[in-house]
Each structure stands twice: as structure tokens, then as C-alpha cells.
Design a protein around this motif. Structure first.
Motif, PDB file in Angstrom:
ATOM      1  N   SER A  21       0.835  -1.198   0.000  1.00 21.67           N
ATOM      2  CA  SER A  21       0.000   0.000   0.000  1.00 21.67           C
ATOM      3  C   SER A  21       0.874   1.255   0.000  1.00 21.67           C
ATOM      4  N   PRO A  22       0.629   2.187  -0.929  1.00 26.45           N
ATOM      5  CA  PRO A  22       1.415   3.432  -0.939  1.00 26.45           C
ATOM      6  C   PRO A  22       1.080   4.357   0.232  1.00 26.45           C
ATOM      7  N   THR A  23       0.004   4.068   0.956  1.00 25.90           N
ATOM      8  CA  THR A  23      -0.379   4.915   2.094  1.00 25.90           C
ATOM      9  C   THR A  23       0.133   4.374   3.422  1.00 25.90           C
ATOM     10  N   ARG A  24       0.852   3.263   3.382  1.00 20.42           N
ATOM     11  CA  ARG A  24       1.364   2.631   4.605  1.00 20.42           C
ATOM     12  C   ARG A  24       2.824   3.017   4.807  1.00 20.42           C
ATOM     13  N   HIS A  25       3.135   3.555   5.988  1.00 17.60           N
ATOM     14  CA  HIS A  25       4.495   4.007   6.296  1.00 17.60           C
ATOM     15  C   HIS A  25       4.909   3.511   7.675  1.00 17.60           C
ATOM     16  N   ARG A  26       6.164   3.106   7.774  1.00 11.37           N
ATOM     17  CA  ARG A  26       6.696   2.613   9.051  1.00 11.37           C
ATOM     18  C   ARG A  26       6.858   3.778  10.027  1.00 11.37           C
ATOM     19  N   LEU A  65       0.269  -3.624  13.069  1.00 10.40           N
ATOM     20  CA  LEU A  65       1.326  -4.342  13.779  1.00 10.40           C
ATOM     21  C   LEU A  65       2.105  -5.171  12.769  1.00 10.40           C
ATOM     22  N   VAL A  66       3.383  -4.844  12.603  1.00  8.80           N
ATOM     23  CA  VAL A  66       4.248  -5.547  11.648  1.00  8.80           C
ATOM     24  C   VAL A  66       5.026  -6.647  12.358  1.00  8.80           C
ATOM     25  N   ALA A  67       5.582  -6.319  13.520  1.00  8.02           N
ATOM     26  CA  ALA A  67       6.400  -7.299  14.247  1.00  8.02           C
ATOM     27  C   ALA A  67       6.552  -6.857  15.698  1.00  8.02           C
ATOM     28  N   LEU A  68       7.020  -7.786  16.505  1.00  2.72           N
ATOM     29  CA  LEU A  68       7.423  -7.496  17.869  1.00  2.72           C
ATOM     30  C   LEU A  68       8.924  -7.737  17.913  1.00  2.72           C
ATOM     31  N   VAL A  69       9.674  -6.746  18.415  1.00  3.30           N
ATOM     32  CA  VAL A  69      11.130  -6.775  18.355  1.00  3.30           C
ATOM     33  C   VAL A  69      11.716  -6.744  19.764  1.00  3.30           C
ATOM     34  N   ASN A  70      12.660  -7.640  20.012  1.00  6.07           N
ATOM     35  CA  ASN A  70      13.367  -7.694  21.295  1.00  6.07           C
ATOM     36  C   ASN A  70      14.469  -6.634  21.266  1.00  6.07           C
ATOM     37  N   VAL A  71      14.267  -5.541  22.026  1.00  5.90           N
ATOM     38  CA  VAL A  71      15.209  -4.424  21.987  1.00  5.90           C
ATOM     39  C   VAL A  71      16.218  -4.423  23.117  1.00  5.90           C
ATOM     40  N   TRP A  72      15.897  -5.150  24.197  1.00  2.93           N
ATOM     41  CA  TRP A  72      16.807  -5.172  25.352  1.00  2.93           C
ATOM     42  C   TRP A  72      16.396  -6.310  26.269  1.00  2.93           C
ATOM     43  N   GLU A  73      17.270  -7.209  26.581  1.00  2.00           N
ATOM     44  CA  GLU A  73      16.981  -8.342  27.456  1.00  2.00           C
ATOM     45  C   GLU A  73      15.520  -8.780  27.334  1.00  2.00           C
ATOM     46  N   GLY A  74      14.686  -8.590  28.347  1.00  2.00           N
ATOM     47  CA  GLY A  74      13.287  -9.009  28.306  1.00  2.00           C
ATOM     48  C   GLY A  74      12.341  -7.918  27.845  1.00  2.00           C
ATOM     49  N   VAL A  75      12.871  -6.894  27.178  1.00  2.64           N
ATOM     50  CA  VAL A  75      12.062  -5.756  26.741  1.00  2.64           C
ATOM     51  C   VAL A  75      11.785  -5.866  25.239  1.00  2.64           C
ATOM     52  N   TRP A  76      10.519  -5.704  24.874  1.00  5.73           N
ATOM     53  CA  TRP A  76      10.085  -5.807  23.486  1.00  5.73           C
ATOM     54  C   TRP A  76       9.320  -4.554  23.100  1.00  5.73           C
ATOM     55  N   GLN A  77       9.432  -4.179  21.831  1.00  2.00           N
ATOM     56  CA  GLN A  77       8.676  -3.070  21.255  1.00  2.00           C
ATOM     57  C   GLN A  77       8.042  -3.533  19.954  1.00  2.00           C
ATOM     58  N   ALA A  78       6.976  -2.870  19.575  1.00  2.00           N
ATOM     59  CA  ALA A  78       6.294  -3.202  18.326  1.00  2.00           C
ATOM     60  C   ALA A  78       6.908  -2.435  17.174  1.00  2.00           C
ATOM     61  N   ASP A  79       7.076  -3.124  16.054  1.00  2.00           N
ATOM     62  CA  ASP A  79       7.377  -2.481  14.775  1.00  2.00           C
ATOM     63  C   ASP A  79       6.013  -2.159  14.195  1.00  2.00           C
ATOM     64  N   VAL A  80       5.733  -0.860  14.045  1.00  2.15           N
ATOM     65  CA  VAL A  80       4.391  -0.390  13.682  1.00  2.15           C
ATOM     66  C   VAL A  80       4.442   0.369  12.374  1.00  2.15           C
ATOM     67  N   ALA A  81       3.409   0.168  11.586  1.00  3.72           N
ATOM     68  CA  ALA A  81       3.193   0.990  10.392  1.00  3.72           C
ATOM     69  C   ALA A  81       1.907   1.782  10.600  1.00  3.72           C
ATOM     70  N   VAL A  82       1.824   2.896   9.904  1.00  4.85           N
ATOM     71  CA  VAL A  82       0.629   3.739   9.942  1.00  4.85           C
ATOM     72  C   VAL A  82       0.079   3.771   8.521  1.00  4.85           C
ATOM     73  N   ASP A  83      -1.205   3.452   8.389  1.00  4.32           N
ATOM     74  CA  ASP A  83      -1.858   3.444   7.082  1.00  4.32           C
ATOM     75  C   ASP A  83      -3.058   4.387   7.156  1.00  4.32           C
ATOM     76  N   LEU A  84      -2.929   5.550   6.529  1.00  5.80           N
ATOM     77  CA  LEU A  84      -3.938   6.599   6.654  1.00  5.80           C
ATOM     78  C   LEU A  84      -5.100   6.470   5.669  1.00  5.80           C
ATOM     79  N   ARG A  85      -5.195   5.377   4.948  1.00  5.50           N
ATOM     80  CA  ARG A  85      -6.337   5.264   4.011  1.00  5.50           C
ATOM     81  C   ARG A  85      -7.606   4.952   4.744  1.00  5.50           C
TER      82      ARG A  85
END
Length: 171
Positions: A4-9, A151-171
Motif C-alpha cells: 500500500s502506498p499509504t502505509r508508512h513505518r 502491527l508488523v512485528a514485535l522486536v526484542n530491543v533489550w533483554e526481556g524488553v520488546w517493542q512493536a514495529d508499527v506501520a501507519v496506514d492513513l487510508r
């Protein structure tokens, strides 16, 4: 690359502990592979959070690839820390504990996606009246809303800490 051209990380900073001791001790800890969230047949595109939040686990299982996979069983943990660091809202802390192994039953990709989406729904609601330092990633009724989050992915950023890899789609 999104279809989608309207989807951005969403550009996010990865969490790092503020303590120099924690930074030094956690630097060489092995990170776990990212956990992907995709519709069946659409690799790398993510799944809209409103779908994950609103549907039953059975409905999610029919939609997403690997829905029943025990995605965090290899970590050996009972819970993980999940953090949101949204650009412009760094002053709004969002840190939740997610139980990933309850009574010997590891969490599935579908359950994890649903939990993450629900945390994001609460975060968007919480920040609605907060000032943002970023006009591009503003979470308001006239800007980005929960229905736009992917929600694109869940990423392990530090030991037991995780963050979401998120995209925004404004359509």
C-alpha cells in the motif's frame, strides 16, 4: 516494502535503560528474533491492530499466518516487558508486563498480537489530550487514530524488553 502506498513505518527509538550498569550488563545479551504478524499470503505487510483487538482468537487464527505458534516459548521467561516509544510522545510512558507463559501454556502469536493491539488502543486513548512534539505522528482525532495502526512485528530491543514495529496506514 509495503504494498500500500499509504502505509508508512513509524520511526521509533529503541528502549535503552537509563542506568549505566544496566546498559553495560545488557549489551552482550543475545536478542531474540523478531516475531512477525502477517495476514495469510501477505508476508511483510502486518495486520491492522483494530482487527487484532476486535476479533476473537478463533477469528484471528483464520486471518494471520502462524496464529497458533508458541512464539515466545524459547525465551524461558514467564513474562516480558512491552514498551511503546511513539515519536512526539516520549514524555508519555507506556510500559506493560505481558504474561507469556501461564501455567505451562505459552502465548500464541494470535494472543500476543491481540494483547499488543489492546495496549496500543489504551495508549492512543491516553495520549489523545497530550501535547505532541511531532506534527507528522500526532495521535489526535484529526491525525493518526487507532484504526490507522498496523502491527508488523514485535522486536526484542533489550533483554526481556520488546517493542512493536508499527506501520501507519492513513487510508
Amino acid at each position: 516494502m509495503f504494498l500500500s502506498p499509504t502505509r508508512h513505518r513509524l520511526p521509533q527509538h529503541s528502549y535503552r535503560p537509563s542506568s549505566k550498569w544496566d546498559q553495560a550488563m545488557g549489551q552482550n545479551v543475545r536478542r531474540h528474533a523478531a516475531i512477525q504478524f502477517d495476514h495469510i499470503g501477505y508476508d511483510g505487510q502486518g495486520v491492522q491492530m483494530r482487527e487484532l483487538s476486535a476479533h476473537s482468537n478463533a477469528a484471528i487464527a483464520a486471518m494471520i499466518k502462524g496464529a497458533g505458534d508458541a512464539v515466545l516459548s524459547h525465551t524461558g521467561r514467564e513474562r516480558i516487558t512491552f514498551r511503546i516509544t511513539w515519536p512526539g510522545y516520549e514524555h508519555v510512558e507506556c510500559c506493560d508486563q505481558l504474561v507469556i507463559n501461564s501455567g505451562g501454556r505459552p502465548i500464541t502469536r494470535a494472543q500476543l498480537g491481540k494483547s499488543v493491539a489492546q495496549i496500543f488502543a489504551r495508549f492512543v486513548e491516553k495520549t489523545r489530550n497530550e501535547p505532541s512534539r511531532s506534527s507528522e505522528w500526532n495521535l489526535t482525532s484529526s491525525g493518526i487514530r487507532f484504526k490507522h495502526l498496523v502491527l508488523v512485528a514485535l522486536v526484542n530491543v533489550w533483554e526481556g524488553v520488546w517493542q512493536a514495529d508499527v506501520a501507519v496506514d492513513l487510508r
